[in-house]
Design an enzyme around this catalytic site. Structure first.
Site, PDB file in Angstrom:
ATOM      1  N   GLN A  74       0.961  -1.133   0.019  1.00  9.27           N
ATOM      2  CA  GLN A  74       0.059  -0.260   0.067  1.00  9.27           C
ATOM      3  C   GLN A  74       0.999   1.225   0.170  1.00  9.27           C
ATOM      4  O   GLN A  74       1.766   1.540   0.889  1.00  9.27           O
ATOM      5  CB  GLN A  74      -0.879  -0.092   1.438  1.00  9.27           C
ATOM      6  CG  GLN A  74      -1.621   1.296   1.345  1.00  9.27           C
ATOM      7  CD  GLN A  74      -2.620   1.135   2.948  1.00  9.27           C
ATOM      8  OE1 GLN A  74      -2.074   0.459   3.668  1.00  9.27           O
ATOM      9  NE2 GLN A  74      -3.683   1.847   2.863  1.00  9.27           N
ATOM     10  N   GLY A  75       0.773   2.166  -0.924  1.00 10.73           N
ATOM     11  CA  GLY A  75       1.560   3.345  -1.059  1.00 10.73           C
ATOM     12  C   GLY A  75       0.577   4.692  -0.753  1.00 10.73           C
ATOM     13  O   GLY A  75       0.436   5.411  -1.737  1.00 10.73           O
TER      14      GLY A  75
ATOM     15  N   SER B  70       1.026   6.367   2.382  1.00 18.20           N
ATOM     16  CA  SER B  70       1.920   7.532   3.324  1.00 18.20           C
ATOM     17  C   SER B  70       3.111   8.121   2.675  1.00 18.20           C
ATOM     18  O   SER B  70       3.560   7.451   1.888  1.00 18.20           O
ATOM     19  CB  SER B  70       2.421   6.903   4.537  1.00 18.20           C
ATOM     20  OG  SER B  70       1.322   6.269   5.408  1.00 18.20           O
TER      21      SER B  70
ATOM     22  N   SER C 208       4.796  -1.322   3.897  1.00 18.42           N
ATOM     23  CA  SER C 208       4.920  -2.618   4.369  1.00 18.42           C
ATOM     24  C   SER C 208       5.160  -3.694   3.236  1.00 18.42           C
ATOM     25  O   SER C 208       4.374  -3.456   2.195  1.00 18.42           O
ATOM     26  CB  SER C 208       3.599  -2.975   5.415  1.00 18.42           C
ATOM     27  OG  SER C 208       3.549  -1.961   6.350  1.00 18.42           O
TER      28      SER C 208
ATOM     29  N   GLU D 202     -14.597  -1.913   8.282  1.00 17.16           N
ATOM     30  CA  GLU D 202     -14.393  -2.055   9.795  1.00 17.16           C
ATOM     31  C   GLU D 202     -14.337  -3.533  10.191  1.00 17.16           C
ATOM     32  O   GLU D 202     -15.009  -4.478   9.542  1.00 17.16           O
ATOM     33  CB  GLU D 202     -15.690  -1.516  10.355  1.00 17.16           C
ATOM     34  CG  GLU D 202     -16.095  -0.388  10.268  1.00 17.16           C
ATOM     35  CD  GLU D 202     -15.091   0.848  11.119  1.00 17.16           C
ATOM     36  OE1 GLU D 202     -15.376   1.737  11.043  1.00 17.16           O
ATOM     37  OE2 GLU D 202     -14.415   0.192  11.978  1.00 17.16           O
TER      38      GLU D 202
ATOM     39  N   GLU E 157      -3.652   8.646  18.894  1.00 19.51           N
ATOM     40  CA  GLU E 157      -4.185  10.034  19.252  1.00 19.51           C
ATOM     41  C   GLU E 157      -5.117  10.193  17.997  1.00 19.51           C
ATOM     42  O   GLU E 157      -6.226  10.649  18.510  1.00 19.51           O
ATOM     43  CB  GLU E 157      -2.930  10.933  19.087  1.00 19.51           C
ATOM     44  CG  GLU E 157      -2.096  10.826  19.957  1.00 19.51           C
ATOM     45  CD  GLU E 157      -1.041   9.642  19.803  1.00 19.51           C
ATOM     46  OE1 GLU E 157      -1.105   9.102  18.647  1.00 19.51           O
ATOM     47  OE2 GLU E 157      -0.315   9.460  20.830  1.00 19.51           O
TER      48      GLU E 157
END
Ligand SMILES: Cc1cc2nc3c(=O)[nH]c(=O)nc-3n(C[C@H](O)[C@H](O)[C@H](O)COP(=O)(O)OP(=O)(O)OC[C@H]3O[C@@H](n4cnc5c(N)ncnc54)[C@H](O)[C@@H]3O)c2cc1C
Length: 386
Positions: free
Chosen positions: A125-126, A128, A160, A243, A369
């Protein structure tokens, strides 16, 4: 909340358990080179696929089984109990596959979905970038449209499975007009394309689970755009919005707690009332997590909208994992810093790695957060954070 599995689910469990028992032994006995770990994992997924255990919840028309969500949970429970290797194509199975089923063209579905199930194409998965993590929409990797291709230049990070992946699903910026969510396009990139460079990142655990991904004028056919040009944010949101009940993670936590109990015995501190109290508290919290997972699962089965508890699973499980590892390190005392290869290591020197790795779970897939903000604003109706 319904705490019982149906007779059909229980039959599924018994059959799966028996299948794992016979095939795991047979599979582990095969000779294998340490360098062939990826092929071993591909073969394991293929074997499970052929037995009908991969893509359980996917629709039948795309090679899945239309199984109830309970059976996906049972699959996770039984594999963890049997100590089976994880499915290697987890990103393809849990993120890209559902995104293609919901948003892909019929050509994309026919081409990619069967190969995901059989672990023929491993996916990464690209999303970030160095300046776009929690605030993903600020991504800057750009794509210019040139005839039938998109020409992509930029940098991704924390990819990853990058070193083993055959394909990557990417978010790229095709327009800077309007709000930042507009002008993002969702594309599928062959990792062997000219201009793709992977640089592994060495983690605090010593492993290189993820990489930096540098893209220099990489040509991606327009046919590999999922959804519409400039409208990839909606596809990305549907991808991120799948989900999970969090129940599969609970089984993993149960295993960690069992390991913790053994560490307490070995350290001779299992009669210390403070240690006993901390372990008992962790068991109570684990059960709370499990029953919260059952509430989500019950809603899924009834086709109801997920409630506030659904966003809670990942946050609670990752924070909980950290507390298990903290106590493990406390129990081992000075032995806690002795690593795997040292003959004096207790518990095969596992704890330092597990302790350090636990931090990653509170970051990947949304930081604690940010998840707290989401729960506060969307589930509890608290004012937006500034
Ligand atoms: C193990 C692991 C695997 C990963 N795999 C992939 C992958 O395969 N593909 C991929 O694309 N990405 C992957 N990631 C990246 C992951 O999605 C990002 O690390 C994550 O989204 C956080 O982004 P960031 O690292 O840029 O941190 P930032 O977003 O810069 O956050 C830095 C700190 O600020 C806090 N913060 C940020 N915004 C807010 C806010 N609004 N309110 C309060 N606090 C805030 C965060 O909680 C964090 O503590 C992976 C990460 C990890 C740890």
């Amino acid at each position: 909340m319904d705490l019982n599995y149906s007779a059909e689910d229980e039959r599924f469990r018994v059959e799966l358990r028996a299948w794992l028992k016979s095939h795991l032994e047979e599979f582990r006995a095969l000779p294998r080179e340490p360098t062939a770990a990826v092929q071993y994992s591909r073969d394991w997924q293929r074997k499970l696929y052929e037995a009908g255990y991969v893509g359980l919840a996917w629709p039948k028309e795309f090679g899945g089984h239309d199984a109830p969500p309970t059976q996906q949970v049972i699959f996770g429970e039984e594999c963890a109990k049997a100590g089976a290797p994880a499915l290697i194509n987890t990103i393809g199975l849990s993120i890209l596959g559902p995104a293609l089923i919901a948003n892909g063209s019929s050509e994309q579905k026919a081409r990619f979905l069967p190969r995901i199930l059989r672990a023929e194409d491993l996916w990464c998965q690209g999303f970030s970038e160095p300046g776009a993590g929690s605030d993903l929409a600020s991504l800057r990797t750009s794509a210019l449209i040139d005839g039938d291709d998109l020409v992509v230049t930029g940098q991704k990070v924390w990819t990853s499975l990058g070193p083993v992946a055959d394909w990557c699903f990417l978010l790229v910026r095709t327009s800077s007009d309007g709000p930042s969510q507009h002008g993002i396009t969702y594309v599928l990139m062959d990792m062997k394309s000219p201009g793709v460079e992977l640089v592994p990142i060495k983690q605090i655990t010593g492993k290189s689970h993820f990489s930096e991904l540098f893209l220099e004028s990489v040509r991606i056919p327009r046919a590999n755009v999922v959804g519409k040009i400039d409208e990839g944010w909606a596809v990305a949101k549907s991808t991120l919005g799948f989900e999970r009940s969090g129940l599969a993670g609970v089984v993993e936590l149960e295993r960690s707690l069992a390991r913790l109990g053994k560490a307490a015995k070995r350290s001779g501190r299992d009669s210390d009332p403070l240690v006993r109290q901390r372990i008992a508290q962790l068991h109570i919290e684990k059960d709370t997590l499990k029953y919260t997972g059952y509430r989500v699962l019950t809603k899924q089965i009834r086709g109801e909208a997920p409630g506030p508890e659904s966003g809670f699973g990942k946050l609670a499980a990752s924070e909980f994992r950290k507390r298990i590892m903290d106590l493990g390190m406390d129990l081992l005392g000075p032995h806690a810093v002795i690593g795997r290869k040292d003959p004096q290591a207790l518990d095969r020197g596992r704890w330092p790695g597990l302790y350090l790795d636990a931090r990653a779970y509170t970051i990947g897939g949304g930081t604690s957060e940010v998840l707290r903000n989401i729960i506060a604003e969307r589930s509890l109706g608290l004012p937006k954070s500034k």
